[in-house]
Design a protein around this motif. Structure first.
Motif, PDB file in Angstrom:
ATOM      1  N   SER A  50       0.853  -1.185   0.000  1.00 26.57           N
ATOM      2  CA  SER A  50       0.000   0.000   0.000  1.00 26.57           C
ATOM      3  C   SER A  50       0.893   1.240   0.000  1.00 26.57           C
ATOM      4  O   SER A  50       2.052   1.178   0.414  1.00 26.57           O
ATOM      5  CB  SER A  50      -0.910   0.039   1.236  1.00 26.57           C
ATOM      6  N   THR A  51       0.334   2.363  -0.486  1.00 28.55           N
ATOM      7  CA  THR A  51       1.093   3.605  -0.506  1.00 28.55           C
ATOM      8  C   THR A  51       0.221   4.768  -0.050  1.00 28.55           C
ATOM      9  O   THR A  51      -1.006   4.717  -0.100  1.00 28.55           O
ATOM     10  CB  THR A  51       1.633   3.934  -1.922  1.00 28.55           C
ATOM     11  N   GLY A  71      -3.614   7.049  -3.043  1.00 33.23           N
ATOM     12  CA  GLY A  71      -2.680   5.965  -2.777  1.00 33.23           C
ATOM     13  C   GLY A  71      -3.199   4.613  -3.235  1.00 33.23           C
ATOM     14  O   GLY A  71      -4.349   4.462  -3.661  1.00 33.23           O
ATOM     15  N   ILE A  72      -2.321   3.607  -3.128  1.00 29.91           N
ATOM     16  CA  ILE A  72      -2.651   2.216  -3.425  1.00 29.91           C
ATOM     17  C   ILE A  72      -3.036   1.531  -2.111  1.00 29.91           C
ATOM     18  O   ILE A  72      -2.345   1.690  -1.102  1.00 29.91           O
ATOM     19  CB  ILE A  72      -1.455   1.490  -4.065  1.00 29.91           C
ATOM     20  N   ILE A  73      -4.108   0.774  -2.140  1.00 28.49           N
ATOM     21  CA  ILE A  73      -4.560   0.062  -0.946  1.00 28.49           C
ATOM     22  C   ILE A  73      -4.499  -1.446  -1.186  1.00 28.49           C
ATOM     23  O   ILE A  73      -5.262  -1.995  -1.990  1.00 28.49           O
ATOM     24  CB  ILE A  73      -5.993   0.466  -0.543  1.00 28.49           C
ATOM     25  N   LEU A  85       2.437   3.259  -8.107  1.00 24.99           N
ATOM     26  CA  LEU A  85       2.596   3.516  -6.680  1.00 24.99           C
ATOM     27  C   LEU A  85       1.621   4.582  -6.192  1.00 24.99           C
ATOM     28  O   LEU A  85       1.790   5.131  -5.109  1.00 24.99           O
ATOM     29  CB  LEU A  85       4.034   3.929  -6.387  1.00 24.99           C
ATOM     30  N   GLY A  86       0.593   4.832  -6.994  1.00 27.30           N
ATOM     31  CA  GLY A  86      -0.404   5.832  -6.654  1.00 27.30           C
ATOM     32  C   GLY A  86      -0.555   6.824  -7.793  1.00 27.30           C
ATOM     33  O   GLY A  86       0.047   6.664  -8.867  1.00 27.30           O
ATOM     34  N   GLN A 190       4.670   5.695 -11.810  1.00 23.79           N
ATOM     35  CA  GLN A 190       5.108   4.371 -12.223  1.00 23.79           C
ATOM     36  C   GLN A 190       6.478   4.038 -11.634  1.00 23.79           C
ATOM     37  O   GLN A 190       7.406   4.839 -11.712  1.00 23.79           O
ATOM     38  CB  GLN A 190       5.160   4.284 -13.753  1.00 23.79           C
ATOM     39  N   GLY A 191       6.571   2.864 -11.042  1.00 22.88           N
ATOM     40  CA  GLY A 191       7.831   2.410 -10.472  1.00 22.88           C
ATOM     41  C   GLY A 191       8.043   0.934 -10.747  1.00 22.88           C
ATOM     42  O   GLY A 191       7.243   0.283 -11.427  1.00 22.88           O
TER      43      GLY A 191
END
Length: 227
Positions: A50-51, A71-73, A85-86, A190-191
């Protein structure tokens, strides 16, 4: 930020320890190894992460912040993987005369890992934090030249232990933030996440037996040569 350095040094230290054990201890038997080998861990672990994102020092933003961070959950990916990453999102309903400037505005991205291969990782060196800055101007709903760049040093990448793995953020692209009229003002970060497995004691035991066998063969060859 949690960071692990000297992975190559750790491997060299392990080899040095192995040589020391071979010199001072009797050879391990196949039965000894069988009793210590555990089930193999997948080389490409499933990671649930998550982020979140934080805008710092808003005094560097003129006329107030017009950006959100989504964010990312609890997203699950199999590493290595390119991931979002969000995302940044420009606020809607901005008048044509509304304009905000970001001048080296600090931004911080946080990442946590909750599961690795379906289990809670122990140890878990997250959260980790990655810093960046925002620069540019948002004007109304149709114009944005804001860019987000992250402080990602190729010689010191964000690295952290999660269970039996060492994970690394190996890439984090700069982000050109779109205005609201493009994709609803949403722009993804993007990562790339990669991971390597930490050798287990059983793996070291196998290495010791192989090393000991090689040394024994060399000693016998030298003895025959001397005779």
């Amino acid at each position: 930020m949690h960071t692990i350095h000297g992975w190559a040094g750790l491997r060299l230290a392990g080899m040095a320890l192995a040589f020391g054990l071979v010199a001072s201890a009797p050879f391990a038997s196949a039965a000894d190894i069988d009793s210590t080998v555990s089930d193999p861990v997948p080389a490409s672990p499933l990671i649930r992460f998550s982020t979140s994102g934080t805008f710092n020092d808003t005094s560097t933003i003129s006329n107030g912040n017009l950006l959100n961070f989504n964010g990312i959950i609890q997203q699950t990916v199999r590493t290595p993987s390119n991931v979002s990453l969000g995302e940044f999102q420009v606020l809607p309903d901005l008048g044509a005369n509304v304009s905000t400037v970001y001048d080296n505005t600090p931004f911080q991205l946080a990442l946590t890992v909750g599961e690795v291969n379906g289990e809670t990782p122990v140890p878990n060196q997250t959260p980790i934090f990655i810093n960046g800055v925002l620069n540019g101007t948002i004007t109304g709903e149709t114009q944005s030249n804001v860019t987000a760049t992250f402080n990602l040093d190729p010689e010191n990448l964000p690295t952290f232990q999660i269970g039996n793995f060492i994970a690394t953020i190996t890439k984090l692209d700069p982000v050109d933030i779109a205005p609201f009229t493009t994709n609803g003002g949403r722009t993804s970060i993007q990562g790339r996440i990669e991971a390597v497995q930490i050798p287990e004691p059983a793996s070291i035991a196998v290495f010791l037996v192989a090393l000991a066998g090689g040394l024994g063969m060399r000693r016998r060859a030298l003895a025959r040569k001397g005779a």
